[in-house]
Structures are given as C-alpha cells and as structure tokens.
Design an enzyme around this catalytic site. Structure first.
Site, short mmCIF file in Angstrom:
data_model
loop_
_atom_site.label_atom_id
_atom_site.label_comp_id
_atom_site.label_asym_id
_atom_site.label_seq_id
_atom_site.Cartn_x
_atom_site.Cartn_y
_atom_site.Cartn_z
N GLU A 1 -7.08 5.00 7.36
CA GLU A 1 -6.82 6.41 7.04
C GLU A 1 -8.01 7.02 6.31
OE1 GLU A 1 -2.99 5.77 5.20
OE2 GLU A 1 -2.21 5.25 7.18
N SER B 1 3.18 -1.81 10.44
CA SER B 1 4.63 -1.83 10.73
C SER B 1 5.28 -3.18 10.44
CB SER B 1 4.89 -1.39 12.17
OG SER B 1 4.46 -0.06 12.36
N GLY C 1 2.23 2.51 10.70
CA GLY C 1 3.24 3.57 10.57
C GLY C 1 3.88 3.98 11.89
N GLU D 1 -5.66 -4.55 10.41
CA GLU D 1 -4.67 -3.49 10.60
C GLU D 1 -5.01 -2.70 11.85
OE1 GLU D 1 -2.49 -2.57 6.73
OE2 GLU D 1 -4.15 -1.18 6.89
N HIS E 1 -9.69 1.37 4.42
CA HIS E 1 -8.44 1.57 5.15
C HIS E 1 -8.70 2.57 6.29
CE1 HIS E 1 -4.36 2.80 6.14
NE2 HIS E 1 -3.97 1.66 5.60
N ASN F 1 0.88 -1.17 0.00
CA ASN F 1 0.00 0.00 0.00
C ASN F 1 0.92 1.22 0.00
OD1 ASN F 1 -1.81 2.03 0.43
ND2 ASN F 1 -2.37 1.43 2.52
N TRP F 2 1.04 1.85 -1.17
CA TRP F 2 1.99 2.97 -1.28
C TRP F 2 1.42 4.29 -0.74
CZ3 TRP F 2 4.70 2.52 -6.77
CH2 TRP F 2 5.63 1.48 -6.71
N LYS F 3 0.14 4.29 -0.43
CA LYS F 3 -0.52 5.51 0.08
C LYS F 3 -0.23 6.67 -0.88
CE LYS F 3 -0.27 3.43 4.57
NZ LYS F 3 -0.20 3.54 6.01
N GLY G 1 2.85 -1.02 4.30
CA GLY G 1 2.91 0.39 3.91
C GLY G 1 4.36 0.82 3.74
N GLY G 2 4.94 1.41 4.77
CA GLY G 2 6.29 1.99 4.72
C GLY G 2 7.34 1.09 4.08
P1 PGA Z 1 2.68 0.50 7.60
O1 PGA Z 1 1.24 0.72 6.91
O2 PGA Z 1 3.23 -0.79 7.09
O3 PGA Z 1 3.49 1.69 7.20
O4 PGA Z 1 2.43 0.45 9.09
C1 PGA Z 1 0.37 -0.35 6.70
C2 PGA Z 1 -0.92 0.14 6.09
O5 PGA Z 1 -1.42 1.21 6.47
O6 PGA Z 1 -1.49 -0.52 5.19
#
Ligand code: PGA
Length: 275
Positions: free
Chosen positions: A119, A231, A192, A186, A117, A33-35, A252-253
């Site tokens: 966010e 994470s 993050g 999640e 998600h 997930n590159w956001k 994500g990251g």
């Molecule tokens: P993260 O994000 O790996 O940076 O914690 C995961 C996500 O939000 O899908």
C-alpha cells in the site's frame, strides 16, 4: 578414500549441519498490521479481550499515534506482545513533514518496523531504493525490519512473480549483510481481497524467496523468517502453519478483532492454550 572425495563429503556434512543450525534459529511470528484503523479506546478494548500466548512471537503494528498508548496498555495488562511501526524514514531527523524516524519508534517501545508494504509502494510511490534506505536505517537503529514483497495481479498473470520478487529483494537488501530481518510475502492480489494464495502456492513462492535470500545473504538465509500475508484468517491459518518455509503470518483485516486474531495465534503457537 581419495582425499578430494573425503573433503567433498566432509563439506556436504558441514553444510547440512550448518543449514540445520540456521533453520533451528528461525522464529515463528504472528504479526498484526492494523493499517489506518482504531482509536485508543478501541485498542484498549482489543487488548483487554486478547488472550495472547507466550509460545509464539506476537507483534502488533498500529497507526503511529497509538504506539505509545498501546505500549502503556500492554504493560498494564502484562501482555507478551511486541510493538512495530507501519513505516519509518531513512533519514535521522529533519524537514520531512508527516514522517517518522527510527529514534521516535524506539522511543515509544518499538522493536519492529514494517517496510515496503504494497500500500505504501502503491499510494506513496515508494521504490526499491527508498525501501533499501529504510531497511538500512532501521537495522542501524536496532529495529527489526519486516520487509514486504509481492507481485500484483497483472504481474502474476504475466508470469512475472519470480522476476518481481527477485528485483524487490535485491533492491531492498542492497549492501545489507544480516539475518536480523523478517520477510513478508504479500501477493498484492491477496491483500484484503478474501482471495488468499493457496498454502501450496505460498510455500512454493517462499522457497523461491529463500533461494533469492541465499544468493543475497548466503547461508544466513536459512535463519530468516518468511511470513505469508494476504487474507489470512482463523480458517486458512492452519494450512500455512504446516508448510516448512512459512514461518508465520502478517495479518490485516483478521487482526482487528481480538477473537479472530487469537484463533490465528493459537494455530501458530506450539504449546497448549493459556486460557
Ligand atoms: P489482509 O492484509 O490480511 O487484510 O489481507 C494483509 C496486509 O496487508 O498486511
């Protein structure tokens, strides 16, 4: 043997076989997930450097303007990678400024769509009813929804995790009868933050999620892949991969860098690296 006992045993055996069959259908996924990150040039560099693997399902979900260029890049480099949107709208088309339809996602080669998600729930106030509409629309269009659920830190501290997950799953899957979807657990406090859930806690929560899925969807719940997200990195991925109810990860990251994403892919892949 009493006929009722005989039937009881037959049913037990039939259920056990059915469960095994469904479990064997379960796929392993490593999803990026590159956001809101990367330009076309950066994405191109990423795919040039990514080894990828044939023996695990790899999906990349970039920002919408990158979907089509990435589709071309993947074809050019012959990478075994699926494409997904980070969001999708519940209507077919119309006056919804800034939104993206299922048809548009399919048009640029997407097979998947992240839905719900945290966010989006937090910053764009998506509720369970909206998420249910999106899941239904995605399924109807033939996209595989990657439905995200998870509790906040406050809810965790109030011991409300199961209650929250149950509400989110029943809400998102209302009037849905299919196993053609992926669930991502999640925990919001782990996203993050560098504070990943321990593999034991994630496994316990995934088993609970599967029990809720069984209440909503019956036996098909066994064949649904449940991914952990929050994470995840090259170091902790192996702990998750050993758990029976963790069928992959949503990253994500650590998915923004080809080398660190490859490390995670290698953990979940079954065969030898294809370097
Ligand atoms: P993260 O994000 O790996 O940076 O914690 C995961 C996500 O939000 O899908």
């Amino acid at each position: 043997m009493e006929p009722s006992i005989e039937n009881y045993i037959k049913n037990l055996v039939r259920d056990a076989i059915l469960n095994l069959q469904f479990q064997n259908d379960r796929q392993t996924y490593v999803i990026a997930n590159w956001k809101m990150n990367k330009t076309i040039a950066e994405a191109s560099e990423f795919f040039q450097n990514l080894n990828g693997r044939q023996d695990v399902n790899i999906v990349v979900c970039p920002p919408a303007p990158l979907l089509y260029p990435i589709q071309l890049i993947i074809e050019q480099f012959k990478k075994p990678i699926g494409l997904g949107g980070q969001n999708v709208h519940w209507e077919e088309k119309g006056a919804y400024t800034g939104e993206i339809s299922t048809e548009m996602l399919k048009d640029v080669g997407c097979e998947y769509a992240i839905i719900g998600h945290s966010e989006r729930r937090q910053y764009f106030l998506e509720d369970d009813a909206a998420i249910n509409g999106k899941v239904k629309k995605a399924l109807k269009a033939g996209l595989i929804p990657i439905l995200c659920v998870g509790e906040t830190l406050e809810e965790k501290n109030l011991l409300q995790t199961e209650q929250v997950l149950s509400r989110q799953l029943f809400g998102a899957l209302k009037d849905i009868e299919t196993s053609q979807l992926i669930i991502a657990y999640e925990p919001v406090w782990a996203i993050g933050s560098g504070q990943s859930a321990t593999a034991d806690l994630a496994e316990q929560t995934h088993a609970y999620i599967r029990s809720v899925l069984e209440r909503v969807l019956g036996k098909r719940a066994e064949s649904i892949s449940i991914l952990y997200g929050g994470s995840v990195n090259g170091e902790n991925a192996a702990d998750y991969s050993r758990m029976p109810n963790i069928d992959g990860v949503l990253v994500g990251g650590a998915s923004l860098n080809a080398a660190s994403f490859d490390e995670i892919i290698d953990v979940f892949a079954k065969g030898e690296p294809n370097k």
